[in-house]
Every structure is written in C-alpha cells, then in structure tokens.
Design an enzyme around this catalytic site. Structure first.
Site, PDB file in Angstrom:
ATOM      1  CD  GLN A   1      22.486 -26.180 -36.566  1.00  0.00           C
ATOM      2  OE1 GLN A   1      23.501 -26.753 -36.195  1.00  0.00           O
ATOM      3  NE2 GLN A   1      21.779 -26.569 -37.620  1.00  0.00           N
TER       4      GLN A   1
ATOM      5  CD  GLN B   1      26.043 -26.557 -31.888  1.00  0.00           C
ATOM      6  OE1 GLN B   1      26.796 -25.859 -31.218  1.00  0.00           O
ATOM      7  NE2 GLN B   1      24.766 -26.743 -31.610  1.00  0.00           N
ATOM      8  CB  SER B   2      25.209 -26.527 -39.667  1.00  0.00           C
ATOM      9  OG  SER B   2      25.465 -27.906 -39.784  1.00  0.00           O
ATOM     10  CB  SER B   3      23.992 -21.974 -38.732  1.00  0.00           C
ATOM     11  OG  SER B   3      22.954 -22.438 -37.890  1.00  0.00           O
TER      12      SER B   3
END
Length: 680
Positions: free
Chosen positions: A28, A23-25
């Site tokens: 998230q 997951q990008s961050s």
C-alpha cells in the site's frame, strides 16, 4: 474551515498537534502514494488551525505495519504515551475511527483522551471525547469500520477458498516452475534451472538425508526467483542451505500437486498485551485443498510420499533412529535386554574401539545384568547374520549401485555442459554489446570490454572444469567383473572401500533392532536380532579372550578375602609379597586394587577405627581447617590413603600429631589462636 473548529481552545493550542500516519502493508505504501501524501498534508491543516509549525509532530513509524494489534505498532504506542503524558492537544488522522483495525485500541485511546482533554481531528470534523455525543459518534463509527473490515475480509477469504478449490488461485511458485500465458503451471523454460531441481532430488535419493544431500551438493549454486519489487520473477543463483533443501523436499508442488491451507496460524498474548502469531504445519489429511496431477511434476506422488517418510525417519528428535556417522554399526538400534532401555555408543577410545553401554547407570536404574560390551563383538555377530541373510541379492544390489554411479556421472556431465552453454551465452552477449558501442565513447567502451573479458574468463573456467571432470573420471568395471565381486558378498562387506554408513544402511534394510539379552556369565553374550520381517533370532558370541586373564584368579581371590579388613596399600603389598602380578605382568599398587574394588563391587574396610582419623576429625583436633590437611597431603608433608569411595583417612599417633603442630607453629597465619595441646 474544519467542522467543529470551535471546540479547539487555548488549552489545546498550547500543546502539541500529533499527525498519526498508518498504512497496512508496504504494498500500500508503494502503490497508494496519494493516501500517504494526504496523511502528511494533515500537518498543514494543523498549522492552518492555529498550531505553530514547531508544535506539529508527525508519527509515521507505522507506515507498512498492520493495524490489527496496537501493541505491535511502535508509532501507536508512542501516540498513547504522549496522550497519557498530557503533551497532546489534538490528534490528526484521515479517519479517526480507523486508527487501528481493532476497535478496542481506539476505545482505549479515547479513554486516555477524556482524562487529558485531547481532541481528535479528521476529514469530517473535530471530536471532543469529553462530550458524550462526540464519544458516541466516534464509537459508532469505529464499530461500523470494524464490521466493514470483517465483512470485506470474509468475502476475500471465501473468494480465495473458492479459487483454491478449483486449483486456480495464483500462488508464489517454487524454483523450477513458472506460469504460462494461459495461467497454467509449467516447467521453467530455463534448462539449467530444471537440471538443478532434478539434481537436488537425485542427491537426496542417493544420500538418504537432507544434510547428506547438502554435503554432496558441493557448494553449487541453486536457483531462486525474486519476489516482489522491480526484479519480481527474475532468476537468481545463490548458495543452497539446509532450509532450502527441506522446503524443496516437503513441497508437494514438485510432485505435480496443488495444495492450499497447509498451515494454521495460532495467536498468544503476553502479560504486557503483546500478541504473537505462530504458523503451524497441518497434517496432510487436514489440508484444505489437495489436487493431485494438477501440473507436471519433477517427481511422482509416490516418490514424494517416500521422501516424506524418509525425512520423518531421519528426525531423531521425534524418536527416530537413523544411521549416523561412526564405526558402531548397531548405533541407535541396540537395546539392553535387562532393563529395556537403549544402549549408548561410547567412542571415547577412538575409532574402531567403541563400546555399547546401558544408559540406566546414569540415573542408578541399572540391574545386576546391565552391562557394557565392545561394539565389534556385537557388530561382527550381527553383520555376519545380515550377510548370510542377504544371499544372492547382493548381485542385484551391485548392479543397481553401478547404474546409480552411471546416472550420477550423466547428471554431472549435463550440469557442466549447461554451465558452459550459459557462460558461452553471457560471453556472446557481452561481445555484441561491445561491438555495438560507438568507438568514440571510450568510457563506455572500456567498461564493456572489461565485462567481455570477465565473461570470457568465466567461460574458460567452465570449460576447464568440464574437461578436468572428464579426465579424472575412473571408468566403471565391466559387468562380468561387477558380477564376480558382488557374488562374494562377505568380501564386499569387509572391503575397506565400503564405508561404515553404507554397512549401516544395508543392516537397517534387514534388521529392525538388536537386544543384548540378560546373561549371568559375564563372558558370554547372547544377542537377540529382530528382522524387518518380524522374525526373531538369537546369536551367541564370546567376549575377547584377553579380557578374561587380565587379573589372575588367585590375585582376585586374595583381594576379595582381604577387602573388608585391609586397605588398598596393604592388599597391594600382600599381593606383591606372594609374587602375584596383574594380567599385564606388572606389580600391584593401591590404584590397581582400588580399580578392582570398584569393578567387582567389593566393600571398603573401616579405616576410621583406632589409629586413623578423617581430615575433618584431624582438623578439629588441631584447630585448623580440613583444607590445610588436604594441602599437606598433596604436597607430601602428611601421609594419607583414599578409599574406593574417595574417602581420605590419615594414620594417626602422637608423632603424627606433633609433626602437624610443628607445621602449624612454623606458619605465622596458622599459629594464631591455636588451642592448647590436649593432655596425653
């Protein structure tokens, strides 16, 4: 059943199944918990397709890590290594084409999978990279996903730019500001927070540099609002650092301006493929958005520009020459008029006895008229001219200084009063909490009572600090006395209460730079002063008289006459026989003569002629090393003399050589394999 399950054979089930999570961050990860749960659930899908639970490996190191660059993801690197080693039968993910935001990373992983016969599994089915059709579908989906991300990111960027151009894009506000319910930027409602921000700007205006402002801050806490998480927006008080001071002074938000696009991000790639991103501050003309008078400011825009210019003037790494600590008033603004290079300040002899030295001698670029000079000779001459040029303006400066002291006291009183108010509020709140607890709940009551006592103690300390500050305050002199003192500006300049740094600031306000002009007479000094107005003036000064008679002229004449034919010891003996002494009345010795040779650049005599040998020559004659001879010289077993250039020569005859051979014979280590003595 997953589509294409027939593509999984025994060779795949015999190896590991890897579930890759990304997951990008961290936002998230915190918010999209369902996506995280679905990714972890792929382990059960792998078990259902025939893999034993012990053969299912979950790689979740990249949760909260952007998938832009594969080289920066530890989990993706681990997945590549396992695939290349042939340990993986299948790779599971929610969407295989979105394993990374870079299509090149996914394509490279598929190339490795073709060689090791590894399959990919996602919600749409099973893909076998060895099958050209499956590889084409994966590549097409990866390209579409990359374009989709590009379009979405472009729309988001343009939307943010449009909102920023209107000044409506919400950004993280610095300490001292909050958003009102109507989304307007307003001052922080906490009066203590506002006072701390104003005091910091006042400290910088008073001190003149960020480091000096931090020293004057005296360890007081400074507010900062928490970012993100459960405590988002909460005011926290912590120590003030130089970085925080610099950020506050450079932030245009405090001048009531809205700014966006103040930084650029540049990328570089290492030889191993690691991508680095570096943020670079843009010059103000290149900012994307700058809206002045957008919201109320703690300072004006003109004050912000003045602070920016002052910070640039303090940046010595960029060539600036700000006033620094030390007694030399012209430090940093004095130049050598002979070679045109700066003069360094040498304070090795202690405070008040420093000197200015041309730096050209360090790389042998000095000229015959480059010199060093006592700092007080230059400072006294330049300071006298500066005091004369200041004239009656000193009275206005004195009144301005008195007003500044009064403003500082007012700010200090306000800060202490706010601290007392906050401590009183905390104590009253702790008292209310203690009174509302049920008496039977003794465990809670004891804890609340301890907290109440701690708050009362903090209140007493704050009140005592305010009272001590008021009691120890020295009253300012009346206006008539200030005017009387300021009228005598030379006395104010020479006052012991005026610090060297204050004198430097006064001097920099009038003088742009100082130059020591070339002069053939070593005892005369001509000083060029360039004023801030652009006008130039030459001042003449004399070196101290004590330096002129340090070496009597008759003694110096003898040294110059015999320098090329006699050694230092011989010259010293001759001077003593003539009854000559040094300027301090002491007899001459070899060390004194050597120093005079160096100062007046007199040549050394040729001490390697008949009757003398160097250490190397004597060592070769005796069949030992030069280190042995130097040891004998240092212990007094052998007589030698050192020239002004540091060359050692030994008076040599048959008796000296015989004594040296006796020393060698007496040493078991040196007596081995000695050559026979040369024939006389």
């Amino acid at each position: 059943m997953v589509n294409g399950s027939g593509k999984i054979g025994p060779r795949h089930l015999g190896r590991k199944a890897v579930v890759y999570l990304r997951q990008s961050s961290m936002a998230q990860v915190r918010s999209n918990t369902e996506s995280t749960a679905r990714q972890y659930g792929l382990a059960d899908v792998a078990v259902g397709m025939g893999w034993p639970r012990g053969q299912v490996v979950v790689i979740d190191k990249d949760l909260g890590v952007s998938g832009r660059w594969g080289s920066q993801r530890a989990g993706f690197a681990e997945l590549n290594a396992m695939v290349c080693a042939g340990e993986v039968g299948a790779v599971f993910g929610l969407e295989i084409s979105r394993l990374g935001r870079s299509n090149a990373d996914v394509a490279r992983l598929m190339q490795f999978a073709v060689i090791t016969e590894t399959v990919f599994v996602d919600a749409d089915g099973v893909y076998d990279p060895t099958d050209p059709n499956d590889r084409m579908v994966l590549g097409f989906k990866a390209t579409m996903g990359e374009m989709e991300l590009h379009v979405m990111a472009g729309r988001m960027r343009e939307a943010k730019r449009a909102a920023a151009a209107r000044g409506e894009l919400r950004v993280q506000l610095p300490a001292g500001y909050v958003y009102a319910p109507d989304r307007a930027v307003v001052f922080d409602p906490d009066e203590e927070v506002r006072a701390a921000v104003r005091d910091l700007f006042a400290a910088f205006a008073r001190a003149g540099s960020a480091h000096a402002a931090l020293r004057d801050w005296g360890g007081r806490p400074f507010p900062q609002r928490a970012r993100g998480g459960a405590f988002d927006g909460e005011v926290r008080w912590g120590p003030l650092t130089y970085t925080r001071v610099a950020h506050v002074l450079k932030n245009p938000c405090y001048a009531g301006a809205y700014a966006a696009g103040r930084r650029d991000v540049s990328r570089s790639v290492d030889v191993d493929g690691t991508v680095h991103e570096t943020a670079r501050a843009r010059p103000r003309p290149e900012w994307e958005v700058l809206i002045q008078d957008h919201h109320p400011g703690y300072i004006t825009w003109e004050e912000y520009l003045a602070n920016e210019a002052r910070l640039a003037a303090n940046n010595s790494s960029a060539g600036a020459r700000p006033p620094k600590d030390g007694q030399a008033l012209c430090q940093g603004i004095i130049m050598c008029g002979s070679c045109g290079r700066p003069m360094a300040t040498d304070s090795s002899r202690g405070a008040g006895a420093g000197s200015y030295k041309c730096v050209s001698h360090t790389d042998c670029q000095d000229t015959p008229t480059c010199r060093s000079i006592l700092a007080r000779v230059v400072d006294d001459a330049v300071g006298a001219k500066a005091v004369e040029a200041a004239g009656a303006g000193g009275v206005a400066l004195a009144f301005a200084a008195a007003q500044e002291v009064e403003d500082r006291r007012t700010a200090s009183d306000r800060r202490l009063a706010l601290a007392v108010d906050r401590a009183q509020y905390d104590a009253d709140r702790a008292a209310r909490a203690f009174r509302q607890v049920e008496p039977e709940n003794r465990l809670v009551a004891r804890s609340l009572e301890d907290q109440w006592e701690a708050k009362l103690k903090a209140l007493a300390e704050a009140e005592a600090e305010m009272e001590d500050a008021r009691r120890s305050r020295v009253p300012l002199p009346p206006r008539q006395e200030i005017e009387k003192i300021a009228a005598d500006l030379p006395a104010l300049w020479k006052s012991p209460h005026t610090t060297a740094k204050d004198r430097k600031r006064m001097l920099r306000a009038l003088v742009a730079d100082v130059t020591i002009l070339p002069e053939l007479d070593p005892w005369a000094v001509r000083i060029g002063i360039r004023w801030q107005t652009g006008a130039c003036e030459v001042v003449e000064a004399d070196r101290p008289q004590s330096g002129r008679t340090r070496t009597p002229p008759a003694a110096l004449a003898v040294i110059k006459q015999e320098a090329a034919i006699a050694s230092n010891t011989q010259i010293a003996d001759h001077l003593n026989q003539l009854g000559l002494t040094t300027g301090l009345g002491k007899p001459f010795d070899a060390h004194t003569v050597r120093a005079l040779r160096y100062r007046h650049r007199l040549p050394d005599p040729d001490l390697t002629g008949a009757g003398r040998l160097t250490c190397a020559q004597a060592a070769e004659r005796l069949g030992c090393t030069a280190a042995v001879l130097r040891y004998w010289i240092s212990t007094g077993k052998l007589t030698a003399e050192r020239s002004t250039t540091g060359r050692i020569t030994i008076p040599w005859d048959a008796n000296v050589e015989a004594a040296c051979r006796d020393l060698i014979a007496a040493s078991p280590r040196l007596s081995r394999d000695q050559p026979p003595s040369p024939a006389p």
